[in-house]
Design a protein around this motif. Structure first.
Motif, PDB file in Angstrom:
ATOM      1  N   CYS A  38      47.675  46.356  63.159  1.00 31.86           N
ATOM      2  CA  CYS A  38      47.932  47.714  62.720  1.00 31.86           C
ATOM      3  C   CYS A  38      49.310  48.172  63.171  1.00 31.86           C
ATOM      4  O   CYS A  38      49.696  47.981  64.315  1.00 31.86           O
ATOM      5  CB  CYS A  38      46.853  48.638  63.272  1.00 31.86           C
ATOM      6  SG  CYS A  38      46.969  50.305  62.610  1.00 31.86           S
TER       7      CYS A  38
ATOM      8  N   ASN B 237      50.183  51.215  63.322  1.00 31.40           N
ATOM      9  CA  ASN B 237      50.084  52.496  64.029  1.00 31.40           C
ATOM     10  C   ASN B 237      50.263  52.193  65.521  1.00 31.40           C
ATOM     11  O   ASN B 237      49.460  51.473  66.113  1.00 31.40           O
ATOM     12  CB  ASN B 237      48.695  53.087  63.756  1.00 31.40           C
ATOM     13  CG  ASN B 237      48.424  54.339  64.566  1.00 31.40           C
ATOM     14  OD1 ASN B 237      49.220  54.738  65.412  1.00 31.40           O
ATOM     15  ND2 ASN B 237      47.293  54.941  64.319  1.00 31.40           N
TER      16      ASN B 237
ATOM     17  N   THR C 116      39.949  50.412  62.332  1.00 32.38           N
ATOM     18  CA  THR C 116      39.909  51.118  63.613  1.00 32.38           C
ATOM     19  C   THR C 116      40.386  52.557  63.491  1.00 32.38           C
ATOM     20  O   THR C 116      39.700  53.490  63.894  1.00 32.38           O
ATOM     21  CB  THR C 116      40.760  50.365  64.668  1.00 32.38           C
ATOM     22  OG1 THR C 116      40.344  49.011  64.701  1.00 32.38           O
ATOM     23  CG2 THR C 116      40.609  50.989  66.052  1.00 32.38           C
ATOM     24  N   CYS C 117      41.578  52.750  62.911  1.00 32.46           N
ATOM     25  CA  CYS C 117      42.140  54.104  62.862  1.00 32.46           C
ATOM     26  C   CYS C 117      42.185  54.685  61.453  1.00 32.46           C
ATOM     27  O   CYS C 117      42.486  55.851  61.268  1.00 32.46           O
ATOM     28  CB  CYS C 117      43.538  54.126  63.480  1.00 32.46           C
ATOM     29  SG  CYS C 117      44.788  53.269  62.504  1.00 32.46           S
TER      30      CYS C 117
ATOM     31  N   CYS D 105      43.132  49.998  57.955  1.00 29.94           N
ATOM     32  CA  CYS D 105      42.737  49.583  59.304  1.00 29.94           C
ATOM     33  C   CYS D 105      41.346  50.147  59.578  1.00 29.94           C
ATOM     34  O   CYS D 105      41.115  51.343  59.436  1.00 29.94           O
ATOM     35  CB  CYS D 105      43.741  50.124  60.315  1.00 29.94           C
ATOM     36  SG  CYS D 105      43.256  49.873  62.032  1.00 29.94           S
TER      37      CYS D 105
ATOM     38  N   CYS E 115      47.361  52.341  67.996  1.00 30.65           N
ATOM     39  CA  CYS E 115      46.129  51.661  67.584  1.00 30.65           C
ATOM     40  C   CYS E 115      46.297  50.165  67.795  1.00 30.65           C
ATOM     41  O   CYS E 115      47.363  49.605  67.553  1.00 30.65           O
ATOM     42  CB  CYS E 115      45.859  51.952  66.105  1.00 30.65           C
ATOM     43  SG  CYS E 115      44.496  50.986  65.412  1.00 30.65           S
TER      44      CYS E 115
HETATM   45 ZN   LIG Z   1      44.846  51.087  63.152  1.00 34.11          ZN
END
Ligand SMILES: [Zn+2]
Length: 150
Positions: free
Chosen positions: A43, A45, A30-31, A28, A48
């Motif tokens: 994602c 998560n 983003t995270c 991912c 997230c």
């Molecule tokens: Zn993520």
């Protein structure tokens, strides 16, 4: 005369097949969470909301977290030889990715030589074969155990 069979991945797109084979996962953007099998939609998560992923090759080495002697035919996508041959499965922890990946232990590895924390490396080994192809999948081999799988 023995005819050389073509080695093809048993599962398309899950791993590379070069000199140093590696599992293909996604990360991912983003995270930074890693996924295997790869995740491309959203994602997992919970904190997230990332929707973008990059394909990554996962670490080729990890440490045995647990293992078991498998005497039962596993579910898809694992395809088993017929008749079914028991084998050992190891759950291997990849430090960088902070994930555990299941895989067969390379043939010839003694169950008694396995222990939690043992360093293993990803190799490709035959899962099953037909007249023309040898279908390969990733297997875990103790580091320093030689290159039996070629
Ligand atoms: Zn993520």
């Amino acid at each position: 005369m023995t005819q050389l069979k073509e080695r093809v991945p048993a599962i398309e797109g899950w791993f590379t097949t070069g000199e140093a084979p590696a599992l293909l996962g996604s990360r991912c953007t983003t995270c930074g969470t890693y996924f295997f099998p790869r995740e491309d939609t959203f994602c997992r998560n919970p904190s997230c909301s990332g929707r973008e992923f990059e394909q990554v090759e996962l670490s080729r080495r990890g440490r045995v977290w647990s293992f078991t002697d498998n005497r039962y035919q596993p579910p898809p996508p694992y395809v088993s030889p017929d008749p079914f041959v028991p084998y050992t499965i190891a759950a291997v922890e990849l430090a960088t990715e902070r994930m555990v990946v299941l895989g067969q232990v390379a043939p010839g590895v003694d169950l008694a030589s396995l222990r939690a924390g043992l360093e293993v490396e990803l190799v490709l080994g035959t899962l099953y074969e037909d007249e023309r192809h040898e279908y390969v999948v990733w297997k875990w081999q103790p580091v320093g155990d030689g290159g039996r799988e070629g």
